[in-house]
Design a protein around this motif. Structure first.
Motif, short mmCIF file in Angstrom:
data_model
loop_
_atom_site.label_atom_id
_atom_site.label_comp_id
_atom_site.label_asym_id
_atom_site.label_seq_id
_atom_site.Cartn_x
_atom_site.Cartn_y
_atom_site.Cartn_z
N ALA A 62 0.89 -1.24 0.01
CA ALA A 62 0.00 0.01 -0.08
C ALA A 62 0.95 1.29 -0.09
O ALA A 62 1.92 1.27 0.65
CB ALA A 62 -0.90 -0.03 1.08
N LYS A 63 0.60 2.16 -0.69
CA LYS A 63 1.20 3.37 -0.84
C LYS A 63 0.26 4.52 0.07
O LYS A 63 -0.77 4.74 -0.05
CB LYS A 63 1.19 4.17 -2.23
N ILE A 64 1.23 5.00 0.90
CA ILE A 64 0.63 6.00 1.95
C ILE A 64 1.24 7.45 1.16
O ILE A 64 2.37 7.98 1.38
CB ILE A 64 0.94 5.69 3.31
N SER B 249 -4.23 9.90 2.41
CA SER B 249 -4.52 8.85 1.39
C SER B 249 -3.68 7.67 1.25
O SER B 249 -2.55 7.87 1.29
CB SER B 249 -4.84 9.54 -0.07
N VAL B 250 -4.49 6.34 1.27
CA VAL B 250 -3.71 5.16 1.01
C VAL B 250 -4.18 4.55 -0.04
O VAL B 250 -5.30 4.25 -0.31
CB VAL B 250 -3.93 4.25 2.16
N GLN B 251 -3.40 4.35 -1.08
CA GLN B 251 -3.46 3.70 -2.25
C GLN B 251 -3.22 2.04 -2.28
O GLN B 251 -1.88 1.69 -2.06
CB GLN B 251 -2.92 4.40 -3.62
N TRP B 252 -4.15 1.20 -2.39
CA TRP B 252 -3.89 -0.11 -2.21
C TRP B 252 -4.46 -1.07 -3.62
O TRP B 252 -5.88 -0.74 -3.83
CB TRP B 252 -4.42 -0.56 -1.17
#
Length: 302
Positions: free
Chosen positions: A21-23, A28-31
């Protein structure tokens, strides 16, 4: 952990051990979980093989509320990695987000259209050919000895078609396929032709050579109008006992007696015309219903 709900129940999406996951600094968290998921949807088989299905997949975060997780989805969906399916095609895709049980739910709705080419050439076209073969039973002479076996063979062929179609359709008692009803109608007509063939063979063997008492189909000689003879002493005579008066002969032109076998041959011709009209009526009704429903579904999506 995120869950996806199909019509078959709950399922877990992703794995906490392998997914990354990118924080972002804004919170915002992109999963993006990568895996293959199987989703089972309820299928409406009424318009098979011209059916249009709607499959909805619902995503939500379990054991979380809107105060801890704000679930969202990308604004655009691309089909760059989508592979065309040989049986179905995606006609449209829609998504919506709503609040339920104090947590966000996301619905992804897929509009699927079945590709009917395979069913058309492997089921519908052979079935129509078989339907027109069925009415040819009435063209086979009873004396040939093959009329009953031909009628029963057509009946068994319809039974095989019912088995094939039933195996291709999912088990569903809520809707009845119109295509299956069409086959049942043709099967019922085949049963009638078999029953008639058996009765006809029985009557032919018992009273086929006896005179027929039903004169409605009997060919008659044309009435020959002869002039009234002229007698010089009496003038024109109109004696009813005169042998020159007009008479109608109830025999055939060749002098044969009109038998039950001749009557049943005329009945075969009439039943051929009736069954031919019924097959055309059932076929046109089936296709008009299918095309009407398909056009209504397309119009409702616009």
């Amino acid at each position: 952990m995120c869950s996806a709900i199909g019509l078959d129940g709950d399922g877990v999406v992703g794995s906490a051990k392998t997914d990354i996951a990118k924080i972002w600094s804004g919170g915002s968290v992109q999963w993006v979980p990568e895996s293959i998921y199987s989703v089972v949807c309820n299928v409406n088989i009424k318009l098979y093989p011209f059916d249009h299905q709607v499959c909805t997949v619902t995503y939500y975060v379990s054991d979380e509320t809107i105060t801890t997780v704000m679930l969202d989805y990308p604004k655009s969906v691309t089909f760059d990695e989508y592979t065309e399916n040989s049986a179905w095609k995606i006609t449209s895709l829609s998504k919506r987000k709503y609040l339920l049980y104090n947590t966000y739910h996301i619905d992804i709705e897929f509009q699927l259209q079945r590709r009917p080419n395979f069913a058309t050439f492997t089921l519908i076209m052979p079935l129509l050919m078989l339907a027109f073969l069925n009415i040819c039973v009435f063209l086979v002479p009873v004396g040939s000895g093959e009329k009953g076996s031909f009628a029963i063979t057509i009946f068994l062929s319809y039974g095989i078609f019912v088995t094939i179609v039933s195996d291709t359709l999912p088990d569903n008692s809520l809707q009845i396929s119109c295509f299956l009803l069409f086959i049942i109608v043709l099967l019922f007509m085949s049963v009638l032709s078999v029953v008639y063939t058996i009765i006809q063979a029985n009557r032919m063997s018992s009273i086929g050579d006896k005179p027929c008492s039903i004169k409605c189909f009997q060919p008659r000689k044309p009435v020959i109008m002869r002039p009234t003879p002229f007698d010089p002493t009496r003038g024109y005579t109109d004696d009813k006992n005169d042998p020159a008066e007009c008479k109608v002969d109830n025999r055939n032109d060749d002098g044969e007696i009109y038998t039950w076998a001749m009557f049943l041959e005329k009945v075969d011709v009439i039943l051929f015309i009736i069954f031919f009209a019924l097959v055309l009526l059932a076929t046109s009704g089936f296709f008009s219903l299918m095309l009407q429903r398909v056009s209504e579904d397309k119009f409702s999506k616009i």
